[in-house]
Write a protein that holds these residues in place. Structure first.
Motif, PDB file in Angstrom:
ATOM      1  N   ALA A 219      16.041 101.868  49.952  1.00  0.00           N
ATOM      2  CA  ALA A 219      15.694 102.477  48.670  1.00  0.00           C
ATOM      3  C   ALA A 219      16.481 101.847  47.533  1.00  0.00           C
ATOM      4  N   PHE A 220      17.791 101.704  47.710  1.00  0.00           N
ATOM      5  CA  PHE A 220      18.611 101.144  46.640  1.00  0.00           C
ATOM      6  C   PHE A 220      18.394  99.643  46.510  1.00  0.00           C
ATOM      7  N   GLY A 221      18.186  98.947  47.633  1.00  0.00           N
ATOM      8  CA  GLY A 221      17.916  97.518  47.559  1.00  0.00           C
ATOM      9  C   GLY A 221      16.643  97.229  46.791  1.00  0.00           C
ATOM     10  N   LEU A 222      15.588  97.992  47.070  1.00  0.00           N
ATOM     11  CA  LEU A 222      14.330  97.803  46.352  1.00  0.00           C
ATOM     12  C   LEU A 222      14.428  98.283  44.905  1.00  0.00           C
ATOM     13  N   ALA A 223      15.194  99.336  44.678  1.00  0.00           N
ATOM     14  CA  ALA A 223      15.353  99.831  43.308  1.00  0.00           C
ATOM     15  C   ALA A 223      15.998  98.789  42.407  1.00  0.00           C
ATOM     16  N   PHE A 224      16.890  98.013  42.956  1.00  0.00           N
ATOM     17  CA  PHE A 224      17.563  96.984  42.162  1.00  0.00           C
ATOM     18  C   PHE A 224      16.663  95.773  41.900  1.00  0.00           C
ATOM     19  N   GLU A 225      15.456  95.770  42.472  1.00  0.00           N
ATOM     20  CA  GLU A 225      14.507  94.686  42.204  1.00  0.00           C
ATOM     21  C   GLU A 225      13.686  94.940  40.943  1.00  0.00           C
ATOM     22  N   VAL A 226      13.934  96.044  40.249  1.00  0.00           N
ATOM     23  CA  VAL A 226      13.143  96.388  39.068  1.00  0.00           C
ATOM     24  C   VAL A 226      13.138  95.269  38.021  1.00  0.00           C
ATOM     25  N   PRO A 227      14.275  94.651  37.676  1.00  0.00           N
ATOM     26  CA  PRO A 227      14.209  93.569  36.680  1.00  0.00           C
ATOM     27  C   PRO A 227      13.314  92.418  37.108  1.00  0.00           C
ATOM     28  N   VAL A 228      13.354  92.067  38.392  1.00  0.00           N
ATOM     29  CA  VAL A 228      12.519  90.973  38.887  1.00  0.00           C
ATOM     30  C   VAL A 228      11.046  91.327  38.741  1.00  0.00           C
ATOM     31  N   VAL A 229      10.681  92.564  39.087  1.00  0.00           N
ATOM     32  CA  VAL A 229       9.290  92.999  38.966  1.00  0.00           C
ATOM     33  C   VAL A 229       8.837  92.945  37.509  1.00  0.00           C
ATOM     34  N   VAL A 230       9.679  93.412  36.605  1.00  0.00           N
ATOM     35  CA  VAL A 230       9.337  93.405  35.183  1.00  0.00           C
ATOM     36  C   VAL A 230       9.129  91.978  34.686  1.00  0.00           C
ATOM     37  N   ILE A 231      10.038  91.088  35.052  1.00  0.00           N
ATOM     38  CA  ILE A 231       9.952  89.696  34.588  1.00  0.00           C
ATOM     39  C   ILE A 231       8.709  89.009  35.150  1.00  0.00           C
ATOM     40  N   VAL A 232       8.415  89.237  36.419  1.00  0.00           N
ATOM     41  CA  VAL A 232       7.240  88.614  37.040  1.00  0.00           C
ATOM     42  C   VAL A 232       5.960  89.106  36.368  1.00  0.00           C
ATOM     43  N   LEU A 233       5.881  90.398  36.073  1.00  0.00           N
ATOM     44  CA  LEU A 233       4.689  90.934  35.414  1.00  0.00           C
ATOM     45  C   LEU A 233       4.476  90.301  34.045  1.00  0.00           C
ATOM     46  N   VAL A 234       5.568  90.065  33.323  1.00  0.00           N
ATOM     47  CA  VAL A 234       5.458  89.435  32.007  1.00  0.00           C
ATOM     48  C   VAL A 234       5.086  87.966  32.142  1.00  0.00           C
ATOM     49  N   LEU A 235       5.708  87.262  33.080  1.00  0.00           N
ATOM     50  CA  LEU A 235       5.413  85.843  33.258  1.00  0.00           C
ATOM     51  C   LEU A 235       3.981  85.599  33.692  1.00  0.00           C
ATOM     52  N   LEU A 236       3.435  86.498  34.506  1.00  0.00           N
ATOM     53  CA  LEU A 236       2.052  86.347  34.960  1.00  0.00           C
ATOM     54  C   LEU A 236       1.033  86.804  33.921  1.00  0.00           C
ATOM     55  N   GLY A 237       1.515  87.364  32.829  1.00  0.00           N
ATOM     56  CA  GLY A 237       0.607  87.815  31.789  1.00  0.00           C
ATOM     57  C   GLY A 237      -0.067  89.136  32.091  1.00  0.00           C
ATOM     58  N   ILE A 238       0.405  89.841  33.110  1.00  0.00           N
ATOM     59  CA  ILE A 238      -0.194  91.132  33.463  1.00  0.00           C
ATOM     60  C   ILE A 238       0.139  92.186  32.415  1.00  0.00           C
ATOM     61  N   THR A 239       1.319  92.068  31.823  1.00  0.00           N
ATOM     62  CA  THR A 239       1.728  92.993  30.774  1.00  0.00           C
ATOM     63  C   THR A 239       2.575  92.240  29.762  1.00  0.00           C
TER      64      THR A 239
END
Length: 261
Positions: free
Chosen positions: A179-199
């Motif tokens: 849970a905590f390991g995946l929770a700390f992946e939030v910045p990566v998810v945000v950056i990937v979504l922006v780089l892919l143009g999804i948001t």
């Protein structure tokens, strides 16, 4: 009666080349998987030799043991669990320590099929995701567990003698680590979504309130039913979300310059 079917056609060079390429990819995948397994087995074997699987489990159990009454130990309700559970912990520790090698082998398999600009983005993201996962696990073990088990010990009625089962403790610890390991992946998810143009960054800021509500719900579901654990997971997730937005802003500012080049 003569056979009227057309004679078999020889394999064309394109088909032969495609078959050879497919087999070469399979061989490459096999080699990468073998190297990953060897790395995990090598590290696990080292842990079994020193410090030993008992010491590895004792290290994992230390936050709980330190809050139990003097002389109290965990219990094993299964015949083979005193052996099998520490072995599982050692295997998991071996995998965690060998994870950089496993991810490196995965990168070596995928990298040849990427463009140069994709490599420049994918490699930092892969490294960042690995480091953040380690940080999440370390944050859970060194900070959260120390406070959480003290809180549980204080809240427990005097009529109850705590004697946790080693398998139940392992299940709890692994779920919290994930849970905590995946929770700390939030910045990566945000950056990937922006780089892919999804948001976009503007959209991420606009839905900030909904994200906070979602984080609260996630923290309530994946953590034990106490306020401390929920805040301990939800607050870092929110801060990391804001960090992801900040990094995404910097990337968006650099994107026009990169395109013009």
């Amino acid at each position: 009666m003569a056979d009227s079917s057309p004679p078999p056609q020889p394999e064309t060079p394109a088909a032969a080349n495609g078959s050879d390429t497919f087999m070469s990819h399979l061989l490459e995948l096999r080699n990468r998987v073998l190297w990953s397994l060897l790395a995990v087995l090598f590290v696990t074997g080292g842990l079994l030799v020193w410090p030993g699987m008992g010491a590895v489990y004792d290290f994992l159990a230390e936050p709980m043991i330190s809050t139990l009454p003097a002389g109290t130990k965990m219990i094993a309700t299964s015949v083979i669990s005193p052996f099998l559970t520490p072995l599982k912990v050692t295997l998991l520790a071996g995998f965690m320590l060998a994870l950089p090698v496993v991810l490196y082998q995965a990168w070596r398999f995928v990298a040849p099929g990427l463009y140069q600009h994709e490599k420049m983005i994918a490699l930092p993201i892969l490294v960042s995701a690995t480091v953040l996962f380690y940080l999440g696990v370390a944050f859970c073990y060194f900070l959260i567990f120390k406070q959480f088990f003290v809180f549980i010990a204080k809240m427990a009625p005097q009529s109850i003698t705590a004697a946790p089962d080693i398998e139940a403790y392992l299940d709890f610890v692994m779920s919290m680590f994930i849970a905590f390991g995946l929770a700390f992946e939030v910045p990566v998810v945000v950056i990937v979504l922006v780089l892919l143009g999804i948001t976009t960054v503007a959209k991420l800021r606009e839905i900030r309130g909904y994200v906070v509500i979602g984080i609260t719900v996630i923290a309530a579901v994946v953590t034990p039913p106490d306020v401390f654990s929920q805040i301990a997971l939800g607050l870092p997730m929110w801060l990391l979300y804001e960090l992801g937005i900040l990094v995404a802003v910097l990337l968006e500012r650099q994107r026009p310059a990169a395109v013009s080049e």
